[in-house]
Write a protein that holds these residues in place. Sequence first.
Motif, PDB file in Angstrom:
ATOM      1  N   TYR A   1      88.945  25.614  62.230  1.00 54.64           N
ATOM      2  CA  TYR A   1      90.181  25.840  62.984  1.00 54.64           C
ATOM      3  C   TYR A   1      91.011  26.849  62.215  1.00 54.64           C
ATOM      4  O   TYR A   1      91.028  26.873  60.997  1.00 54.64           O
ATOM      5  CB  TYR A   1      90.961  24.528  63.150  1.00 54.64           C
ATOM      6  N   ARG A   2      91.737  27.684  62.979  1.00 50.91           N
ATOM      7  CA  ARG A   2      92.486  28.768  62.352  1.00 50.91           C
ATOM      8  C   ARG A   2      93.727  29.075  63.152  1.00 50.91           C
ATOM      9  O   ARG A   2      93.734  28.956  64.375  1.00 50.91           O
ATOM     10  CB  ARG A   2      91.584  30.009  62.270  1.00 50.91           C
TER      11      ARG A   2
ATOM     12  N   GLY B   1      96.349  34.487  57.728  1.00 49.34           N
ATOM     13  CA  GLY B   1      95.768  33.393  58.496  1.00 49.34           C
ATOM     14  C   GLY B   1      95.632  32.140  57.661  1.00 49.34           C
ATOM     15  O   GLY B   1      95.559  32.196  56.438  1.00 49.34           O
ATOM     16  N   VAL B   2      95.635  30.993  58.357  1.00 48.75           N
ATOM     17  CA  VAL B   2      95.458  29.694  57.715  1.00 48.75           C
ATOM     18  C   VAL B   2      94.251  29.028  58.370  1.00 48.75           C
ATOM     19  O   VAL B   2      94.138  28.983  59.593  1.00 48.75           O
ATOM     20  CB  VAL B   2      96.714  28.819  57.858  1.00 48.75           C
ATOM     21  N   LEU B   3      93.360  28.530  57.543  1.00 49.57           N
ATOM     22  CA  LEU B   3      92.092  27.956  57.966  1.00 49.57           C
ATOM     23  C   LEU B   3      92.042  26.484  57.586  1.00 49.57           C
ATOM     24  O   LEU B   3      92.572  26.085  56.548  1.00 49.57           O
ATOM     25  CB  LEU B   3      90.957  28.710  57.257  1.00 49.57           C
ATOM     26  N   ALA B   4      91.386  25.676  58.406  1.00 44.30           N
ATOM     27  CA  ALA B   4      91.108  24.276  58.076  1.00 44.30           C
ATOM     28  C   ALA B   4      89.741  23.921  58.624  1.00 44.30           C
ATOM     29  O   ALA B   4      89.342  24.383  59.697  1.00 44.30           O
ATOM     30  CB  ALA B   4      92.177  23.359  58.662  1.00 44.30           C
TER      31      ALA B   4
ATOM     32  N   PHE C   1      96.670  25.243  65.590  1.00 47.80           N
ATOM     33  CA  PHE C   1      95.399  25.873  65.233  1.00 47.80           C
ATOM     34  C   PHE C   1      94.510  25.977  66.471  1.00 47.80           C
ATOM     35  O   PHE C   1      94.626  25.189  67.402  1.00 47.80           O
ATOM     36  CB  PHE C   1      94.671  25.044  64.170  1.00 47.80           C
ATOM     37  N   LEU C   2      93.609  26.939  66.432  1.00 43.91           N
ATOM     38  CA  LEU C   2      92.606  27.103  67.479  1.00 43.91           C
ATOM     39  C   LEU C   2      91.227  26.963  66.852  1.00 43.91           C
ATOM     40  O   LEU C   2      90.998  27.401  65.719  1.00 43.91           O
ATOM     41  CB  LEU C   2      92.725  28.479  68.130  1.00 43.91           C
ATOM     42  N   ARG C   3      90.307  26.369  67.584  1.00 45.72           N
ATOM     43  CA  ARG C   3      88.950  26.237  67.074  1.00 45.72           C
ATOM     44  C   ARG C   3      88.252  27.583  67.138  1.00 45.72           C
ATOM     45  O   ARG C   3      88.350  28.317  68.128  1.00 45.72           O
ATOM     46  CB  ARG C   3      88.167  25.214  67.889  1.00 45.72           C
ATOM     47  N   THR C   4      87.559  27.912  66.074  1.00 44.01           N
ATOM     48  CA  THR C   4      86.761  29.130  66.011  1.00 44.01           C
ATOM     49  C   THR C   4      85.310  28.714  65.765  1.00 44.01           C
ATOM     50  O   THR C   4      84.974  27.543  65.874  1.00 44.01           O
ATOM     51  CB  THR C   4      87.279  30.081  64.914  1.00 44.01           C
ATOM     52  N   ALA C   5      84.465  29.655  65.413  1.00 41.48           N
ATOM     53  CA  ALA C   5      83.046  29.368  65.209  1.00 41.48           C
ATOM     54  C   ALA C   5      82.851  28.371  64.068  1.00 41.48           C
ATOM     55  O   ALA C   5      83.534  28.430  63.045  1.00 41.48           O
ATOM     56  CB  ALA C   5      82.306  30.663  64.888  1.00 41.48           C
TER      57      ALA C   5
END
Length: 160
Positions: free
Chosen positions: A156-157, A123-126, A144-148
């Motif tokens: 975003y991940r 996974g890639v996180l920002a 990317f999709l927004r997460t918690a």
Amino acid sequence: MISTPRLRLEPASATAAAQLAHGGDGGWSWLGGGPEDGTRGMAGIVTRAAEVGWHRPPWGLYVVVHPADGLAIGSVGFHGPPDSTGTVEIGYDLVPEARGFGLATEAAHALTRYAFTHPVVRGVLALTRPDNTASQRVLLRAGFLRTADLDGLRRYRVDR
């Protein structure tokens, strides 16, 4: 080097990163006279990692170059190597003159694709500040999709 239709992402050596972190040009000619604070901050991360023996190319800083004129327009990079879960964090920064043309999206997408060429990356996180809506749009356009949220930041991940 990572190439896209409009950009070259050129890896910054630890020496070039140190120059960038301390106010230099790192060996590139820059649009607008020089890199922004985000690039200098990412260069500082690479510099500190190199000083303690933790810097592991290719998990560092890439200078974003516009091939048509050879000018550096910003940076994109990893905050470090993949963690124990196979996640890498990325960041990016463009000079103001290069913003608004989809170049940050192109660079973030290219770096993400590159990360997934390494089997260990899952996974890639920002992360962005809540008020940085331009960066949030970049990440959404890059897949990317927004997460918690995390510690007051928008997370975003994208996963393999």
